[in-house]
Design an enzyme around this catalytic site. Structure first.
Site, mmCIF file in Angstrom:
data_model
loop_
_atom_site.group_PDB
_atom_site.id
_atom_site.type_symbol
_atom_site.label_atom_id
_atom_site.label_comp_id
_atom_site.label_asym_id
_atom_site.label_seq_id
_atom_site.Cartn_x
_atom_site.Cartn_y
_atom_site.Cartn_z
ATOM 1 N N HIS A 89 0.713 -1.378 -0.047
ATOM 2 C CA HIS A 89 0.032 -0.126 -0.102
ATOM 3 C C HIS A 89 1.059 1.260 -0.504
ATOM 4 C CE1 HIS A 89 -3.237 3.241 0.894
ATOM 5 N NE2 HIS A 89 -3.724 2.046 1.310
ATOM 6 N N HIS B 51 -6.884 -0.349 -7.035
ATOM 7 C CA HIS B 51 -7.042 0.791 -6.083
ATOM 8 C C HIS B 51 -6.851 1.484 -5.598
ATOM 9 C CE1 HIS B 51 -7.142 1.280 -1.888
ATOM 10 N NE2 HIS B 51 -7.869 0.052 -1.007
ATOM 11 N N GLU C 218 -12.136 -1.254 -4.172
ATOM 12 C CA GLU C 218 -12.016 -0.680 -3.483
ATOM 13 C C GLU C 218 -10.877 0.193 -4.378
ATOM 14 O OE1 GLU C 218 -11.396 -0.892 0.892
ATOM 15 O OE2 GLU C 218 -9.742 -1.437 0.343
ATOM 16 N N GLU D 268 -14.724 5.835 -2.098
ATOM 17 C CA GLU D 268 -14.019 6.001 -0.606
ATOM 18 C C GLU D 268 -13.143 7.655 -0.466
ATOM 19 O OE1 GLU D 268 -11.077 3.235 0.257
ATOM 20 O OE2 GLU D 268 -10.342 4.394 2.299
ATOM 21 N N CYS E 218 -10.853 8.586 1.564
ATOM 22 C CA CYS E 218 -9.691 8.196 1.381
ATOM 23 C C CYS E 218 -9.739 8.651 0.124
ATOM 24 C CB CYS E 218 -8.911 7.548 1.604
ATOM 25 S SG CYS E 218 -8.888 7.815 3.670
ATOM 26 N N CYS F 114 -9.884 3.614 8.557
ATOM 27 C CA CYS F 114 -8.482 5.084 7.306
ATOM 28 C C CYS F 114 -9.352 6.458 7.371
ATOM 29 C CB CYS F 114 -8.299 4.213 5.994
ATOM 30 S SG CYS F 114 -9.592 3.844 5.302
ATOM 31 N N CYS F 115 -10.389 6.238 6.999
ATOM 32 C CA CYS F 115 -11.152 7.067 6.293
ATOM 33 C C CYS F 115 -11.221 9.069 7.375
ATOM 34 C CB CYS F 115 -12.829 6.668 5.728
ATOM 35 S SG CYS F 115 -12.334 5.878 4.454
HETATM 36 O O1 FUB Z 1 -5.470 -0.367 3.310
HETATM 37 C C1 FUB Z 1 -5.460 1.036 4.176
HETATM 38 C C2 FUB Z 1 -6.361 1.164 3.760
HETATM 39 O O2 FUB Z 1 -7.758 0.145 4.127
HETATM 40 C C3 FUB Z 1 -6.453 1.806 2.566
HETATM 41 O O3 FUB Z 1 -6.737 2.702 2.213
HETATM 42 C C4 FUB Z 1 -8.312 1.711 2.454
HETATM 43 O O4 FUB Z 1 -8.637 1.619 1.098
HETATM 44 C C5 FUB Z 1 -8.769 0.226 2.754
HETATM 45 O O5 FUB Z 1 -8.873 -0.877 2.791
HETATM 46 ZN ZN ZN Z 2 -11.264 4.898 3.501
#
Ligand code: FUB
Ligand code: ZN
Length: 656
Positions: free
Chosen positions: A203, A267, A319, A335, A337, A403-404
């Site tokens: 990530h 993603h 996602e 999302e 984020c 995360c958001c």
């Molecule tokens: O994997 C960390 C966070 O959780 C990601 O940025 C989001 O999309 C969620 O999957």
């Molecule tokens: Zn998020």
């Protein structure tokens, strides 16, 4: 963009031939840090305060009491082999909350909040291992497994730690967390880049964070490490590690080397963070390879894969992105984020190119897709931000994967970062947000005051007060939505040309201006008390989407200024899917209250379809319909909502 499902044969590092990367000029201008900007804005200031008083409190409560995120650090310190609580990436939520606290303390000093942050930092520091490694999941489940699974977010958590550390140091001058972050970054550098041990971050995040650390410390080890991480992608090193038979390399932006990427895939948040980091590296190295790739990828996002709200990533399955024009409304993932990431990436693209079109997209994502993620009360959140609801959607207090909430908190708290830019010969005003700042132009200090009631009104007043006469070019962004281009490209268009043009006045007199890269440019020698007034026409505009966007066929959206509107049942007898917007509809604006938020609503008399009074037939009656800004929906309980409103009867539905 094509949804890729095939695998690439692993490629050996160095066997990939990349175009020779030409040099590009480094940044056209520098951003002005939030720490130099005092936000006084009618629209945003209450939101900054709400983040300080409600959102951060919610993050603290959830992080430390309701869930075990802070307890995990305490357990590491105790060293009694206790069980890890939660998910392997939960440390990142602690760091993101800390980062948000750091920005907020600058906006609004708060001794209690700072004390809490210091307490957390002590616990984080105590969980760091002597070799610099810091991750509660692996330290509790077994250090023998650390750095064995690229998908497990160790470097992602490290990135958020670094961002928090830089922010906290900048606000408070306290080094403790920064030193922790430096030790961890050095550990990662020694573990991976120096021995060239291949590692594709599962990530992306560490790249942009390392660039912040590089700028903070001036140690080019971190710039090299950021570039190294980017360069690991697209060479097959992720196979079986971050992608296998259900996650394909495109999911992880690992199908092509970053500098060869042409399409947006996979993603959405990972992609946004990656390109933000790549732009940061390009800005420091002058390497055009990243920019060339990113300009094409950006067009793929904005021309074919972005919602009218600036949200991205339509599919919940990955996602992220699916196929071009696949932009469903009710199931839109979008999302929060990912919209936050759009703000980050577009800011960097603007700084590198000097082109305002990137801020047009940034503004769209900020005022719509991202802001929708935060309730008016500040303590409820959306993870996904759909463009239609049959009435069952509600904001949540928190999420398992959380995360958001802290992401929208850190974005709002650092809003000052996105308003101004400057270099030695110019000032750029990107967002119209009431604020005061002082900019150093050459050798001169230039205090700037911006006053406005944007986005409700289009008048902007800018007063400059240089101590001595100072020559520079003032660039004021003329938003794309003023000049009939809601979004760069042709994914969306207004049905009618605007009726009025922007007006610019200098010291009360209309002044001619030229436009360059989307900015009105006024070049002169400025003196104390000079006042520039900009009048942006705030017309209600109808937006239609390209026919390939099936979910918007025979539908129209409403936009005024940067705000996209929606119809919500609570303002319209419980219904939002039962109306038609004929071509010649006249819209009016109305001051309106949505919960605690004063807004400008848009109203029209529209054909509304429903049962007759005796329930025996379906009838069409003209009724006043009220549309509200999209970002305020779902603040008054559950009710149906739509952004794309039907223009044909076949799209009309009645929902319970
Ligand atoms: O994997 C960390 C966070 O959780 C990601 O940025 C989001 O999309 C969620 O999957
Ligand atoms: Zn998020």
């Amino acid at each position: 963009m094509i949804l890729r499902i095939q695998f690439l044969a692993p490629l050996l590092a160095g066997a990939v031939s990349l175009a020779v990367d030409a040099q590009i000029p480094v940044k056209r201008f520098e951003p002005v840090s939030f720490s130099q900007v005092d936000i006084t804005d009618h629209f945003w200031r209450p939101k900054l305060d709400k983040v300080a008083t409600a959102t951060l409190q919610a993050c603290i409560y959830q992080t430390e009491e309701k869930t075990g995120r802070i307890r995990n650090f305490e357990k590491v310190k105790r060293g009694q082999h206790e069980k890890h609580e939660g998910i392997y990436y939960d440390d990142s939520d602690v760091y993101k909350a800390l980062e948000a606290i750091a920005y907020s303390l600058k906006n609004r000093p708060d001794a209690e909040l700072e004390k809490k942050a210091d307490e957390w930092i002590d616990k984080i520091a105590a969980a760091q291992l002597p070799d610099g490694y810091l991750n509660t999941y692996y330290t509790l489940v077994g250090l023998d497994k650390r750095w064995t699974d690229m998908e497990k977010h160790e470097d992602y958590c490290a990135g958020h730690l670094i961002e928090a550390a830089v922010a906290y140091y900048n606000t408070t001058g306290k080094r403790k967390l920064l030193d922790v972050a430096i030790r961890f970054a050095d550990h990662i550098d020694a573990t991976f880049r120096q021995p060239n041990r291949h590692w594709v971050s599962g990530h992306q995040e560490i790249e942009l964070a390392l660039m912040k650390l590089y700028h903070q410390t001036k140690n080019d080890r971190y710039l090299k490490l950021a570039d190294w991480f980017l360069d690991q992608r697209g060479r097959g090193f992720g196979k079986g590690k971050i992608w296998d038979d259900w996650k394909n390399p495109a999911y992880a932006q690992d199908a092509e080397p970053v500098k060869a990427q042409k399409e947006i895939t996979g993603h959405a948040v990972r992609a946004m963070y990656q390109y933000t980091g790549a732009a940061d590296v390009a800005a420091s190295t002058g390497d055009a390879g990243y920019m060339t790739a990113m300009k094409t990828v950006w067009e793929d996002v904005v021309y074919r894969n972005m919602y009218i709200t600036g949200g991205i990533g339509s599919s919940g399955q990955n996602e992220g992105f699916s196929v071009d024009y696949d932009l469903p409304n009710e199931t839109a993932y979008c999302e929060t984020c990912a919209s936050v990431g759009m703000v980050f990436w577009n800011q960097r693209m603007n700084l590198l190119t000097g082109e305002a079109k990137y801020v047009d997209v940034l503004e769209r994502s900020l005022y719509n897709g991202a802001l929708d993620g935060l309730s008016l009360s500040g303590d409820r959140f959306f993870y996904g931000n759909p463009l239609a609801s049959s009435g069952k959607t509600a904001r949540s207090e928190w999420f398992g994967t959380a995360c958001c909430p802290s992401n929208i908190a850190r974005l709002v708290a650092s809003l000052g970062d996105y308003i101004y830019g400057k270099n030695d010969s110019g000032i750029w005003v990107n967002l119209y947000i009431g604020s005061n700042t002082t900019l150093k132009i050459g050798k001169s200090e230039v205090p700037v005051k911006l006053e406005t009631n944007y986005p409700w009104e289009g008048s902007v007043r800018l007063t400059v007060n240089p101590a001595k006469k100072t020559p520079y070019a003032l660039h004021l962004r003329i938003p794309g939505w003023v000049s009939n281009v809601p979004v760069p490209g042709d994914l969306y268009r207004f049905t009618e040309a605007g009726k009025t043009a922007p007006i610019l006045k200098l010291n009360g007199k209309p002044i001619a201006f030229w436009e360059e890269n989307g900015y009105a440019v006024l070049e002169r020698t400025w003196q104390k008390g000079d006042v520039v007034e900009l009048e942006l026409p705030m017309e209600v505009k109808r937006v239609v989407a390209k026919k390939e966007v099936v979910a918007a066929n025979d539908r129209v959206a409403i936009q005024r200024g940067p705000l996209v509107y929606c119809v919500e049942g609570i303002d319209n007898n419980g219904q939002a899917w039962n109306l038609l917007v004929p071509d010649q509809t006249t819209f009016t604006t109305q001051l309106y209250q949505v919960s605690t938020e004063p807004v400008v609503a848009i109203q029209a008399d529209l054909p509304v379809i429903g049962p007759s009074a005796d329930g025996s037939r379906v009838v069409t009656e003209k009724k006043k319909v009220t549309a509200i800004p999209y970002y305020v929906w779902a603040n008054r309980g559950k009710s149906p909502m739509q952004v794309w409103l039907p223009t044909k009867a076949k799209q009309v539905k009645l929902v319970d």
